[in-house]
Motif scaffolding. Structure first.
Motif, PDB file in Angstrom:
ATOM      1  N   LEU A   9       0.826  -1.205   0.000  1.00 20.15           N
ATOM      2  CA  LEU A   9       0.000   0.000   0.000  1.00 20.15           C
ATOM      3  C   LEU A   9       0.865   1.262   0.000  1.00 20.15           C
ATOM      4  CD1 LEU A   9      -2.776   1.337   0.113  1.00 20.15           C
ATOM      5  CD2 LEU A   9      -2.688   1.111   2.610  1.00 20.15           C
ATOM      6  N   VAL A  10       1.903   1.284   0.824  1.00 21.88           N
ATOM      7  CA  VAL A  10       2.804   2.444   0.866  1.00 21.88           C
ATOM      8  C   VAL A  10       3.495   2.627  -0.484  1.00 21.88           C
ATOM      9  CG1 VAL A  10       4.918   3.350   1.909  1.00 21.88           C
ATOM     10  CG2 VAL A  10       3.122   2.391   3.362  1.00 21.88           C
ATOM     11  N   LEU A  11       3.926   1.532  -1.099  1.00 26.23           N
ATOM     12  CA  LEU A  11       4.562   1.626  -2.414  1.00 26.23           C
ATOM     13  C   LEU A  11       3.577   2.146  -3.463  1.00 26.23           C
ATOM     14  CD1 LEU A  11       6.777  -1.588  -2.565  1.00 26.23           C
ATOM     15  CD2 LEU A  11       7.545   0.789  -2.436  1.00 26.23           C
ATOM     16  N   ALA A  12       2.343   1.680  -3.423  1.00 28.71           N
ATOM     17  CA  ALA A  12       1.331   2.148  -4.377  1.00 28.71           C
ATOM     18  C   ALA A  12       1.065   3.638  -4.207  1.00 28.71           C
ATOM     19  CB  ALA A  12       0.043   1.352  -4.214  1.00 28.71           C
ATOM     20  N   ILE A  86       4.875  12.437   8.192  1.00 30.76           N
ATOM     21  CA  ILE A  86       4.326  11.377   7.342  1.00 30.76           C
ATOM     22  C   ILE A  86       5.293  10.194   7.280  1.00 30.76           C
ATOM     23  CG2 ILE A  86       3.766  10.766   4.956  1.00 30.76           C
ATOM     24  CD1 ILE A  86       2.588  13.614   4.686  1.00 30.76           C
ATOM     25  N   ALA A  87       6.580  10.477   7.080  1.00 29.13           N
ATOM     26  CA  ALA A  87       7.578   9.396   7.003  1.00 29.13           C
ATOM     27  C   ALA A  87       7.655   8.631   8.323  1.00 29.13           C
ATOM     28  CB  ALA A  87       8.946   9.972   6.640  1.00 29.13           C
ATOM     29  N   ARG A  88       7.679   9.340   9.427  1.00 29.16           N
ATOM     30  CA  ARG A  88       7.755   8.705  10.750  1.00 29.16           C
ATOM     31  C   ARG A  88       6.511   7.867  11.028  1.00 29.16           C
ATOM     32  NH1 ARG A  88       6.116  10.889  15.783  1.00 29.16           N
ATOM     33  NH2 ARG A  88       7.078   9.799  17.511  1.00 29.16           N
ATOM     34  N   SER A  89       5.345   8.425  10.755  1.00 27.95           N
ATOM     35  CA  SER A  89       4.091   7.698  10.988  1.00 27.95           C
ATOM     36  C   SER A  89       3.985   6.475  10.080  1.00 27.95           C
ATOM     37  CB  SER A  89       2.890   8.617  10.747  1.00 27.95           C
ATOM     38  OG  SER A  89       2.926   9.705  11.631  1.00 27.95           O
ATOM     39  N   THR A  90       4.410   6.612   8.834  1.00 22.61           N
ATOM     40  CA  THR A  90       4.367   5.489   7.895  1.00 22.61           C
ATOM     41  C   THR A  90       5.319   4.382   8.345  1.00 22.61           C
ATOM     42  OG1 THR A  90       3.813   6.978   6.082  1.00 22.61           O
ATOM     43  CG2 THR A  90       4.687   4.822   5.474  1.00 22.61           C
ATOM     44  N   ASN A  96       4.454  -1.842  12.529  1.00 25.40           N
ATOM     45  CA  ASN A  96       3.474  -2.112  13.588  1.00 25.40           C
ATOM     46  C   ASN A  96       3.987  -1.677  14.955  1.00 25.40           C
ATOM     47  OD1 ASN A  96       0.915  -2.892  14.273  1.00 25.40           O
ATOM     48  ND2 ASN A  96       1.456  -5.037  14.593  1.00 25.40           N
ATOM     49  N   ARG A  97       4.603  -0.525  14.975  1.00 24.28           N
ATOM     50  CA  ARG A  97       5.121   0.043  16.223  1.00 24.28           C
ATOM     51  C   ARG A  97       4.123   1.078  16.733  1.00 24.28           C
ATOM     52  NH1 ARG A  97      11.084  -0.399  16.058  1.00 24.28           N
ATOM     53  NH2 ARG A  97      11.284  -2.572  15.453  1.00 24.28           N
ATOM     54  N   PRO A  98       3.627   0.904  17.923  1.00 24.38           N
ATOM     55  CA  PRO A  98       2.676   1.888  18.443  1.00 24.38           C
ATOM     56  C   PRO A  98       3.375   3.208  18.766  1.00 24.38           C
ATOM     57  CG  PRO A  98       3.240   0.299  20.140  1.00 24.38           C
ATOM     58  CD  PRO A  98       3.906  -0.166  18.858  1.00 24.38           C
TER      59      PRO A  98
END
Length: 141
Positions: A9-12, A86-90, A96-98
């Motif tokens: 999904l991130v790549l798309a 955005i990069a950090r959240s992605t 899967n790090r909270p």
């Protein structure tokens, strides 16, 4: 090799953003249907806080930082922080790090920061529509 759904999904989305940036790079704002005009400005004559962001992005894609600042200074200043967030959240989402636990001090800071950003954007919206210098310099040129 099978990609994880989150990575796929991130790549798309990344490929879509590259395609959009390429389309913007090749089509100056206002020259085609790809970059529609701001509806608020079209119908009221007022500049919204986002007015000039597409032209600023176009200028940045062409390496014209000063030109981008003239289009929408608040967008250009906020862009590195937005991209970092955005990069950090992605990255956190893919792995899967909270997020770190919310402490009361962190929540208070986030609340104050959110209100400060709302006030800054509102003031920017008002100031860029004033007809005299130095405020009219904030309107997209």
């Amino acid at each position: 090799m099978v990609l994880k759904p989150r990575v796929a999904l991130v790549l798309a989305i990344t490929v879509g953003m590259v395609i959009a940036a390429t389309a913007l790079y090749q089509n100056p704002p206002g020259s085609s249907w790809i970059t529609p005009p701001c509806m608020m400005h079209k119908y009221t004559g007022l500049h919204c806080p986002g007015c000039g962001s597409t032209r600023a992005t176009y200028a940045l894609l062409h390496g014209d930082v000063l030109g981008a600042l003239k289009k929408n200074i608040i967008f250009v200043i906020a862009l590195p922080f937005l991209l970092w967030w955005i990069a950090r959240s992605t990255w956190r989402w893919i792995h899967n790090r909270p997020s770190p636990p919310d402490t009361q001090a962190r929540l208070d800071f986030q609340k104050r920061l959110s209100w400060a950003l709302v006030v800054i954007v509102m003031l920017f919206s008002v100031f860029r529509n004033l007809p005299w210098a130095p405020f009219n310099w904030l309107a997209p040129h």
